[in-house]
Design a protein around this motif. Structure first.
Motif, PDB file in Angstrom:
ATOM      1  N   ILE A  39       4.649   2.327  12.262  1.00 58.94           N
ATOM      2  CA  ILE A  39       4.065   1.059  12.708  1.00 58.94           C
ATOM      3  C   ILE A  39       4.133   0.021  11.586  1.00 58.94           C
ATOM      4  O   ILE A  39       3.879   0.327  10.423  1.00 58.94           O
ATOM      5  CB  ILE A  39       2.612   1.274  13.196  1.00 58.94           C
ATOM      6  CG1 ILE A  39       2.083  -0.011  13.854  1.00 58.94           C
ATOM      7  CG2 ILE A  39       1.705   1.726  12.059  1.00 58.94           C
ATOM      8  CD1 ILE A  39       0.736   0.194  14.540  1.00 58.94           C
ATOM      9  N   GLY A  40       4.521  -1.183  11.944  1.00 56.52           N
ATOM     10  CA  GLY A  40       4.592  -2.276  10.978  1.00 56.52           C
ATOM     11  C   GLY A  40       5.883  -2.340  10.195  1.00 56.52           C
ATOM     12  O   GLY A  40       6.073  -3.279   9.408  1.00 56.52           O
ATOM     13  N   ALA A  41       6.780  -1.374  10.384  1.00 55.50           N
ATOM     14  CA  ALA A  41       8.076  -1.447   9.704  1.00 55.50           C
ATOM     15  C   ALA A  41       8.881  -2.609  10.282  1.00 55.50           C
ATOM     16  O   ALA A  41       8.902  -2.812  11.501  1.00 55.50           O
ATOM     17  CB  ALA A  41       8.839  -0.138   9.863  1.00 55.50           C
ATOM     18  N   THR A  42       9.524  -3.364   9.419  1.00 55.61           N
ATOM     19  CA  THR A  42      10.230  -4.573   9.860  1.00 55.61           C
ATOM     20  C   THR A  42      11.738  -4.342   9.971  1.00 55.61           C
ATOM     21  O   THR A  42      12.522  -5.283   9.882  1.00 55.61           O
ATOM     22  CB  THR A  42       9.956  -5.735   8.897  1.00 55.61           C
ATOM     23  OG1 THR A  42      10.320  -5.328   7.566  1.00 55.61           O
ATOM     24  CG2 THR A  42       8.491  -6.118   8.915  1.00 55.61           C
ATOM     25  N   ASN A  43      12.143  -3.087  10.150  1.00 51.78           N
ATOM     26  CA  ASN A  43      13.569  -2.811  10.320  1.00 51.78           C
ATOM     27  C   ASN A  43      13.801  -2.122  11.667  1.00 51.78           C
ATOM     28  O   ASN A  43      13.880  -2.785  12.685  1.00 51.78           O
ATOM     29  CB  ASN A  43      14.106  -1.989   9.145  1.00 51.78           C
ATOM     30  CG  ASN A  43      13.089  -1.004   8.593  1.00 51.78           C
ATOM     31  OD1 ASN A  43      12.414  -0.319   9.353  1.00 51.78           O
ATOM     32  ND2 ASN A  43      12.967  -0.937   7.275  1.00 51.78           N
ATOM     33  N   ALA A  44      13.896  -0.803  11.700  1.00 52.31           N
ATOM     34  CA  ALA A  44      14.103  -0.092  12.959  1.00 52.31           C
ATOM     35  C   ALA A  44      13.667   1.347  12.759  1.00 52.31           C
ATOM     36  O   ALA A  44      13.262   1.747  11.671  1.00 52.31           O
ATOM     37  CB  ALA A  44      15.578  -0.134  13.387  1.00 52.31           C
ATOM     38  N   GLU A  45      13.751   2.117  13.813  1.00 53.10           N
ATOM     39  CA  GLU A  45      13.523   3.547  13.681  1.00 53.10           C
ATOM     40  C   GLU A  45      14.692   4.210  12.967  1.00 53.10           C
ATOM     41  O   GLU A  45      15.736   3.592  12.740  1.00 53.10           O
ATOM     42  CB  GLU A  45      13.357   4.173  15.064  1.00 53.10           C
ATOM     43  CG  GLU A  45      14.594   4.013  15.929  1.00 53.10           C
ATOM     44  CD  GLU A  45      15.037   5.278  16.630  1.00 53.10           C
ATOM     45  OE1 GLU A  45      14.254   6.229  16.732  1.00 53.10           O
ATOM     46  OE2 GLU A  45      16.196   5.313  17.078  1.00 53.10           O
ATOM     47  N   LEU A  46      14.522   5.480  12.643  1.00 53.11           N
ATOM     48  CA  LEU A  46      15.622   6.331  12.214  1.00 53.11           C
ATOM     49  C   LEU A  46      15.892   7.350  13.302  1.00 53.11           C
ATOM     50  O   LEU A  46      14.977   7.811  13.978  1.00 53.11           O
ATOM     51  CB  LEU A  46      15.266   7.084  10.925  1.00 53.11           C
ATOM     52  CG  LEU A  46      14.895   6.285   9.682  1.00 53.11           C
ATOM     53  CD1 LEU A  46      14.497   7.243   8.564  1.00 53.11           C
ATOM     54  CD2 LEU A  46      16.043   5.387   9.243  1.00 53.11           C
ATOM     55  N   PRO A  94       3.673  -1.750   3.567  1.00 50.58           N
ATOM     56  CA  PRO A  94       2.404  -1.989   4.276  1.00 50.58           C
ATOM     57  C   PRO A  94       1.755  -3.304   3.855  1.00 50.58           C
ATOM     58  O   PRO A  94       1.680  -3.627   2.672  1.00 50.58           O
ATOM     59  CB  PRO A  94       1.556  -0.784   3.879  1.00 50.58           C
ATOM     60  CG  PRO A  94       2.153  -0.292   2.605  1.00 50.58           C
ATOM     61  CD  PRO A  94       3.604  -0.576   2.693  1.00 50.58           C
ATOM     62  N   LYS A  95       1.296  -4.049   4.859  1.00 50.54           N
ATOM     63  CA  LYS A  95       0.678  -5.353   4.614  1.00 50.54           C
ATOM     64  C   LYS A  95      -0.828  -5.344   4.874  1.00 50.54           C
ATOM     65  O   LYS A  95      -1.529  -6.272   4.499  1.00 50.54           O
ATOM     66  CB  LYS A  95       1.325  -6.409   5.528  1.00 50.54           C
ATOM     67  CG  LYS A  95       2.832  -6.558   5.368  1.00 50.54           C
ATOM     68  CD  LYS A  95       3.203  -7.143   4.015  1.00 50.54           C
ATOM     69  CE  LYS A  95       4.650  -7.624   3.991  1.00 50.54           C
ATOM     70  NZ  LYS A  95       5.627  -6.558   4.234  1.00 50.54           N
ATOM     71  N   LYS A  96      -1.315  -4.286   5.548  1.00 48.18           N
ATOM     72  CA  LYS A  96      -2.714  -4.263   5.972  1.00 48.18           C
ATOM     73  C   LYS A  96      -3.375  -2.945   5.602  1.00 48.18           C
ATOM     74  O   LYS A  96      -2.759  -1.873   5.675  1.00 48.18           O
ATOM     75  CB  LYS A  96      -2.811  -4.448   7.496  1.00 48.18           C
ATOM     76  CG  LYS A  96      -2.251  -5.757   8.026  1.00 48.18           C
ATOM     77  CD  LYS A  96      -2.351  -5.791   9.553  1.00 48.18           C
ATOM     78  CE  LYS A  96      -1.771  -7.077  10.124  1.00 48.18           C
ATOM     79  NZ  LYS A  96      -1.858  -7.109  11.604  1.00 48.18           N
ATOM     80  N   VAL A  97      -4.640  -3.048   5.223  1.00 48.26           N
ATOM     81  CA  VAL A  97      -5.466  -1.859   5.004  1.00 48.26           C
ATOM     82  C   VAL A  97      -5.711  -1.178   6.350  1.00 48.26           C
ATOM     83  O   VAL A  97      -5.888  -1.833   7.379  1.00 48.26           O
ATOM     84  CB  VAL A  97      -6.801  -2.247   4.341  1.00 48.26           C
ATOM     85  CG1 VAL A  97      -7.788  -1.081   4.342  1.00 48.26           C
ATOM     86  CG2 VAL A  97      -6.573  -2.757   2.923  1.00 48.26           C
ATOM     87  N   GLY A  98      -5.704   0.158   6.344  1.00 50.30           N
ATOM     88  CA  GLY A  98      -5.989   0.879   7.578  1.00 50.30           C
ATOM     89  C   GLY A  98      -5.376   2.261   7.559  1.00 50.30           C
ATOM     90  O   GLY A  98      -4.852   2.725   6.539  1.00 50.30           O
ATOM     91  N   VAL A  99      -5.437   2.911   8.697  1.00 49.56           N
ATOM     92  CA  VAL A  99      -4.805   4.211   8.888  1.00 49.56           C
ATOM     93  C   VAL A  99      -3.746   4.027   9.963  1.00 49.56           C
ATOM     94  O   VAL A  99      -4.072   3.720  11.119  1.00 49.56           O
ATOM     95  CB  VAL A  99      -5.833   5.287   9.294  1.00 49.56           C
ATOM     96  CG1 VAL A  99      -5.127   6.620   9.521  1.00 49.56           C
ATOM     97  CG2 VAL A  99      -6.912   5.431   8.228  1.00 49.56           C
ATOM     98  N   TRP A 100      -2.482   4.228   9.598  1.00 45.90           N
ATOM     99  CA  TRP A 100      -1.369   3.816  10.435  1.00 45.90           C
ATOM    100  C   TRP A 100      -0.517   5.028  10.821  1.00 45.90           C
ATOM    101  O   TRP A 100      -0.152   5.845   9.971  1.00 45.90           O
ATOM    102  CB  TRP A 100      -0.501   2.784   9.704  1.00 45.90           C
ATOM    103  CG  TRP A 100      -1.297   1.617   9.199  1.00 45.90           C
ATOM    104  CD1 TRP A 100      -1.653   1.350   7.916  1.00 45.90           C
ATOM    105  CD2 TRP A 100      -1.859   0.574   9.987  1.00 45.90           C
ATOM    106  NE1 TRP A 100      -2.388   0.201   7.835  1.00 45.90           N
ATOM    107  CE2 TRP A 100      -2.537  -0.308   9.104  1.00 45.90           C
ATOM    108  CE3 TRP A 100      -1.872   0.277  11.360  1.00 45.90           C
ATOM    109  CZ2 TRP A 100      -3.205  -1.444   9.540  1.00 45.90           C
ATOM    110  CZ3 TRP A 100      -2.538  -0.862  11.788  1.00 45.90           C
ATOM    111  CH2 TRP A 100      -3.193  -1.700  10.892  1.00 45.90           C
ATOM    112  N   PRO A 101      -0.188   5.154  12.100  1.00 44.92           N
ATOM    113  CA  PRO A 101       0.551   6.334  12.561  1.00 44.92           C
ATOM    114  C   PRO A 101       2.066   6.191  12.429  1.00 44.92           C
ATOM    115  O   PRO A 101       2.617   5.098  12.436  1.00 44.92           O
ATOM    116  CB  PRO A 101       0.159   6.430  14.038  1.00 44.92           C
ATOM    117  CG  PRO A 101      -0.104   5.011  14.436  1.00 44.92           C
ATOM    118  CD  PRO A 101      -0.671   4.319  13.220  1.00 44.92           C
TER     119      PRO A 101
END
Length: 653
Positions: free
Chosen positions: A589-596, A610-617
């Protein structure tokens, strides 16, 4: 001029009539084609097609793979364009493939694929394709169906008359469509004539590895070099290029580049030039261009910027280049399997012109010249003419051969495919195409040994053929059976992007070569996690490397903490599967490119900032097992000034 305008308006009228016709009487349950045609293109469940067909993607920048006769699309191979389906051009390993002297260019216009040959026959090792916009040539490895190499072509623009190869894959050739100043400089466009050059690049191919290198560039007069084909058999050692705009006009080309009654086919003796170069001939000139290579062992691409190229002045190599006059604005340039006949398809000519290689050699020996252009001899038209196919259709473009003495030419304006006999020039058959056919293709038709069973037309307009999907439609291909005396239309199928040309090869040649997995034992990626013991996290300042593995049905690690806002996190994901057709995906989540999308045994890298504090899946994007939904994990992101140590876990609360 008035005569030309009247002809042009008349052709437009025919074109409008052809493309406005509805396909009457057609329904989903039958129509013009009977069940016999359906039976002949049907490939049953679990059965294989007879041919692999590789279609250029045009403005997609890619290459698509279809089966014939079914018309089923099997794969899109990313070449010159970023491709989010598998992360090509987004992953850290593949970004260098799209590097150029202009910077990172994630798109191109792919036109003409050509399959490698040995002794004039398709061998199925590699397929080459050109990037038309930012001049490039790509080599695709047909064991992996992945792009293995891309070389930029300097001193060129509109890399159109490519990527055609010689009979033993000695060279892949790239001719410039747009003449440009060489070297590039600031100059008035109106001074085009006599000052611009057309570069014809001969790119050597290493016999074992396929590695490409620009051997030399032939600096030709500033005409437009449209299409090309190599000699075969008796004409091996020669290459033939159509030209248009021999007027060297720089504006309103639809009128000003159609004044001359004849343009030229340029006949280039590359063997003679090769000898000249090998003996020290030619001039090195500064030229910046990128050479990008993907390594199957490291699973990484590298980009090298080259700084010079060897150029050759054709007037310095007597006997190397001649001009064959050809009516009128010729487009396709096609050589029959014997190498004797060179077909020039003049777009504005009412006839098809066929030159004789034997007569060409005789005219050269007897110096039957009709003047010269920029020091290059012009042969007399009558002395090199083999014959004329009289009034076969309107707007001839391309010719293919079936290996049985027949030729098949596409006609754009009259929307048809015409079969004619080599030697007698007699029209044998014609079939309509729907609509406005460009290129045509016979499997192996671009070699000494065509597999003359099918002809595929690649059409530019598809209205009335498929369910409407808004103003933008996919293009269309049509499959004809050419095994009998008469052509028979069997199948329509949509094609992705705008295919310009295609190449096809029997499946039995290619299938045994195709790789099914990458062996983990051969994975030399510097960040690979081959075993569970290789899994780790490494911080270097604000850069974090995650050595991650994936196998049904979990990631290792699946929980990561200690990442901070402002970090650069590189997820190096190794697929530890060793089973065919079990890729795994990775998305954050939040990646600015694509999946692999990671093939079995392969390692790929995704950069996440990462641009935001949190727990990201993060999760697997490719359905891989019954527990695919459970294949996920979390990354805890703390403030930039956090003192939380980097850590990871798997199977721990």
């Amino acid at each position: 001029m008035r005569k030309y305008k009247n002809l042009f308006l008349g052709l437009l009228g025919v074109f409008a009539l052809m493309t406005s016709c509805n396909n009457q009487g057609k329904s989903s349950s039958g129509g013009a084609l009977g069940s016999n045609a359906a039976d002949r293109v049907y490939v049953g469940p679990g059965e294989y097609d007879e041919f692999y067909a590789f279609f250029s993607g045009g403005y997609t920048g890619n290459l698509t793979v279809y089966g014939l006769p079914s018309g089923r699309m099997f794969k899109e191979i990313p070449v010159f364009s970023q491709f989010p389906t598998n992360g090509y051009g987004y992953s850290e390993e593949t970004k260098p493939m799209l590097n150029t002297s202009f910077g990172f260019v994630p798109w191109d216009d792919s036109h003409h694929p050509d399959i490698s040959q040995t002794n004039g026959e398709l061998d199925g090792r590699w397929i080459f394709i050109n990037g038309n916009n930012t001049p490039r040539i790509a080599r695709i490895d047909l064991t992996t169906f992945e792009t293995a190499e891309i070389i930029e072509v300097p001193n060129s623009a509109g890399n159109h008359s490519s990527s055609f190869i010689t009979e033993n894959t000695e060279y892949v050739v790239a001719g410039t469509r747009f003449a440009v100043p060489v070297p590039q400089r600031d100059m008035p466009i109106k001074d085009y004539k006599g000052n611009f050059k057309g570069a014809l690049s001969f790119i050597s191919v290493a016999p074992e590895t396929g590695r490409m290198d620009i051997k030399f560039q032939l600096m030709m007069p500033g005409f437009n070099y449209d299409l090309s084909h190599p000699g075969r058999g008796k004409s091996h050692g020669w290459f033939f290029f159509t030209t248009y705009n021999t007027e060297e006009a720089s504006t309103l080309l639809e009128v000003n580049a159609s004044q001359n009654d004849k343009d030229f086919i340029a006949a280039v003796n590359w063997k003679k030039i090769e000898e000249y170069v090998n003996n020290g001939g030619g001039t090195m000139m500064p030229a910046e261009y990128a050479h990008n290579v993907y390594d199957d062992d490291t699973h990484m691409a590298t980009s090298t910027m080259k700084k010079e190229v060897l150029t050759v002045d054709p007037t310095k190599v007597p006997g190397a280049v001649y001009f064959l006059p050809t009516p009128k604005s010729p487009h396709g340039c096609d050589v029959d399997p014997s190498g004797e006949y060179i077909v020039g398809n003049g777009k504005l000519s009412a006839d098809l012109t066929v030159h004789s290689f034997t007569k060409m050699l005789a005219a050269i020996e007897n110096e039957k010249f009709d003047g010269e252009a920029y020091g290059i001899p012009i042969l007399k038209f009558e002395d090199v003419l083999a014959g004329v196919v009289s009034q076969p259709g309107l707007g001839p473009l391309h010719t293919e051969f079936d290996g049985k003495g027949n030729a098949y030419t596409t006609f754009f304006i009259s929307s048809e495919v015409v079969k004619w006999k080599l030697g007698t020039w007699e029209v044998l058959d014609r079939q309509p195409s729907y609509y406005s056919v460009g290129h045509g293709m016979i499997p192996g038709g671009n070699s000494q040994k065509p597999f003359g069973k099918y002809f595929v037309s690649m059409n530019k307009i598809t209205k009335d053929r498929y369910l409407p999907v808004g103003p933008e439609m996919e293009h269309s291909a049509q499959l004809y059976d050419i095994s009998g005396d008469k052509m028979e239309l069997l199948l329509d199928f949509p094609t992705h992007g705008e295919p310009h040309y295609a190449a096809a090869i029997p499946a039995e040649i290619l299938m045994p070569k195709v790789k099914k997995i990458f062996k983990l034992s051969e994975n030399k990626h510097p960040y690979a996690a081959i075993t569970p013991n290789d899994t780790k996290l490494v911080r270097d300042g604000k850069v974090v490397h995650v050595y991650m593995s994936t196998i049904r049905s979990h990631f290792t690690p699946d929980n990561i903490e200690g990442i901070k806002v402002g970090d650069k996190v590189y997820f190096h994901v190794t697929n530890q599967e060793q089973d065919f057709d079990v890729p795994h995906g990775f998305a954050m989540i939040g990646a600015t490119n694509a999946e692999l999308l990671i093939a079995p045994g392969q390692t790929k890298t995704l950069l996440w900032e990462p641009k935001k504090v949190g727990v990201w899946p993060f999760y697997c994007t490719d359905f891989c097992s019954a527990l695919h939904q459970e294949m996920q994990g979390y990354v805890r992101v703390s403030p930039a000034n956090s003192d939380l140590e980097l850590s990871w876990s798997l199977g721990e609360d």
